[in-house]
Each structure stands twice: as structure tokens, then as C-alpha cells.
Enzyme design. Sequence first.
Site, PDB file in Angstrom:
ATOM      1  N   SER A  16       0.698  -1.236   0.039  1.00 47.52           N
ATOM      2  CA  SER A  16       0.098   0.061   0.038  1.00 47.52           C
ATOM      3  C   SER A  16       0.645   1.386   0.021  1.00 47.52           C
ATOM      4  CB  SER A  16      -0.787  -0.122   1.073  1.00 47.52           C
ATOM      5  OG  SER A  16      -1.811  -0.951   1.180  1.00 47.52           O
ATOM      6  N   THR A  61      -5.823  -2.614   7.918  1.00 45.19           N
ATOM      7  CA  THR A  61      -5.736  -4.141   7.375  1.00 45.19           C
ATOM      8  C   THR A  61      -5.629  -5.098   8.658  1.00 45.19           C
ATOM      9  OG1 THR A  61      -4.759  -5.721   5.926  1.00 45.19           O
ATOM     10  CG2 THR A  61      -3.458  -4.310   7.373  1.00 45.19           C
ATOM     11  N   LYS A  65      -9.927  -4.643  11.277  1.00 45.22           N
ATOM     12  CA  LYS A  65     -10.842  -4.150  10.494  1.00 45.22           C
ATOM     13  C   LYS A  65     -12.212  -4.065  11.006  1.00 45.22           C
ATOM     14  CE  LYS A  65      -9.056  -5.215   5.977  1.00 45.22           C
ATOM     15  NZ  LYS A  65      -9.396  -6.030   4.522  1.00 45.22           N
ATOM     16  N   ASP A 101     -13.137  -2.177   0.263  1.00 44.09           N
ATOM     17  CA  ASP A 101     -13.111  -3.568  -0.015  1.00 44.09           C
ATOM     18  C   ASP A 101     -14.483  -4.195  -0.847  1.00 44.09           C
ATOM     19  OD1 ASP A 101     -10.507  -4.147   1.158  1.00 44.09           O
ATOM     20  OD2 ASP A 101     -11.440  -4.995   3.039  1.00 44.09           O
ATOM     21  N   ARG A 150     -12.921 -21.821  10.201  1.00 44.91           N
ATOM     22  CA  ARG A 150     -12.223 -22.577  11.297  1.00 44.91           C
ATOM     23  C   ARG A 150     -12.662 -22.504  12.584  1.00 44.91           C
ATOM     24  NH1 ARG A 150      -5.703 -22.192   9.799  1.00 44.91           N
ATOM     25  NH2 ARG A 150      -6.511 -20.061   9.753  1.00 44.91           N
ATOM     26  N   THR A 151     -13.003 -21.188  13.145  1.00 40.72           N
ATOM     27  CA  THR A 151     -13.768 -20.872  14.419  1.00 40.72           C
ATOM     28  C   THR A 151     -15.378 -20.677  13.824  1.00 40.72           C
ATOM     29  OG1 THR A 151     -11.671 -19.765  15.187  1.00 40.72           O
ATOM     30  CG2 THR A 151     -13.809 -19.222  16.389  1.00 40.72           C
ATOM     31  N   TYR A 226      -2.073 -12.635  -2.301  1.00 39.46           N
ATOM     32  CA  TYR A 226      -1.479 -12.451  -3.517  1.00 39.46           C
ATOM     33  C   TYR A 226       0.139 -12.503  -3.039  1.00 39.46           C
ATOM     34  CZ  TYR A 226      -0.845  -7.578  -1.840  1.00 39.46           C
ATOM     35  OH  TYR A 226      -0.689  -6.963  -0.910  1.00 39.46           O
TER      36      TYR A 226
END
Length: 288
Positions: A16, A61, A65, A101, A150-151, A226
Site C-alpha cells: 500500500s 488491514t 478491520k 473492500d 475454522r472458528t 497475492y
Amino acid sequence: MKLVGVIGYPLGHSLSPIFQQAAFDALGLEVRYERWETPPHRLGEVVASLRLPDRLGANVTVPHKEAVIELLDELDLTAREAGAVNTIVHRDGQLVGYNTDVPGFLRALQEAGFQAQGARALVLGAGGGARAVALALVQQQAAMVVIANRTYHRAFRLADALRPLAQRTVVRSIPLTYSALQDAGPVWDLIVNCTTLGMPGTPEADKSPLPPELIPEQAFVFDLVYGPKPTPLVRMARQRGARAVDGLAMLVYQGAESFALWTGLQPPLEVMMEAARRALASGPSEDG
């Protein structure tokens, strides 16, 4: 000189600052974009500093968030519906939270040639990125959005929050386990990875959130992660014959939306994308 930055932990080699600074410089703006690595116990202090007269705001980030919301004065509608903020704008001492986003993901998805309306989508993860992605898919009237985490209780809470907004979308939650994914029902048209599995520079850089046999050949796979090389999920998906892209375009598009909010100016998208690609080619990144 005005300051703006990215708040996260850890930030590593965040892209960023590179592509945002390139945009400010291209337009001749006296703005410096910085990395503000912020462990959770310092989040309140760092956000409070955004009220200083020389601060335009910040990107936010992982892992902040969701936690940052209670520190802000106001949220725009998209941030409120997503339950996550990735952009803060400083306006006359007030801090306003946005979620860029959502439009960033939709633009990247559409430019990759995938139309979400009527699609059966699997969203992996339930953090801030997953909240934006799932909301975007609901807004685009996907037929089904299944959130796997997963949680499990986090996936359940996110699905529960989205259902009132989902007029034409079935929203479900499941644990992110092999058996639950096998039993989930439909063949996926779209799979979106919003976990950090596969992120370069982390202990899980070589991991995929899905084994290859659970990736349908006809699916479109979108990995928010990425790196300079294809992520494990993107590589596996392509080996299966599926179309797959990583999250670099989404990163730049959400950043361009942030740039416009801070400055009121049209962002130089080509400059931002080229700067991001050059930086990515030179080394790993951990920004999300």
C-alpha cells in the site's frame, strides 16, 4: 505535508505505501503514506492520532478491520452493513469509517469476467475481508453464499448478520473442515479465499485453505492473498482446470477508492497498478 498510512499487524512488506505514494506523487500532492505497524494494545492510541490536523486518515488491514469500529465517530452505510472498516477519513477532527473492500472486490471480480448474480459462492474465512466479500455477493444477488471458517461461531455470526440484507440470497455457515465442505451441497461457481493461508512471508505460506479435490473444475477461484508467484490455492485451482486469480487487483482498486475519499480527486489507476506490480515482482508482500 499531510500524512496518511496503513494500520495493521504485522505489516511486513506492505504494498500500500508503494502504490499509494506513487499516486500522490503523480498528482503532485504533498502527502506521505507511511506504514503504522500497530499491535492490538496500541490500536486506540494510533487511531486517536488520526485526529491531528496533518492526518488525512488511514487504511486498516488485518487484524483491526472490526475492532477499529468502536474508535470512530461515524460509519458509512457499506461499512456498517459489512461490520468492517478498511478506510478511515479525517474530517474536521471527526473520524469516518468506510469499507472500500466491497467495491474493490466487485470491480476486480467483474474485470476478471465473473458475474456474481445467481452464482453459488463459497467464502472461506469470517474476518474483515470475508465480511466485505460476503456483503458484496449478497448485494449482487448471488443465489447462495456459504461462509466457512475454522472458528465456526464467527462464520455463524457473519451469516446471521447478513441474512436481513439478503433478499434473494440464501446465506449459510459451516465449519471450515473437509467433511463439512464435502457435505455442503452445491457445486460451487465461485470460491473466495479470505483467510491468510498462502500469504507469502508467513508460516502458512505453503498452505491452501482447500485441497485440490474440493475445487470444482468449472469454478472461478478468487484468492484475496497475492504474491510474486501464484498462491497455493490459485496454483491448485489452475491445475484442476478452474479459472483463478489472486487479490492484487482488488488491493489496488480498494486503495484507489480510499485515495478518492482522502483527496476528493480521481486516482491515477494505471500508475497505482504499475507501481504495485513492480514492487510485487521485487519481493514478497504481507498486506491484505
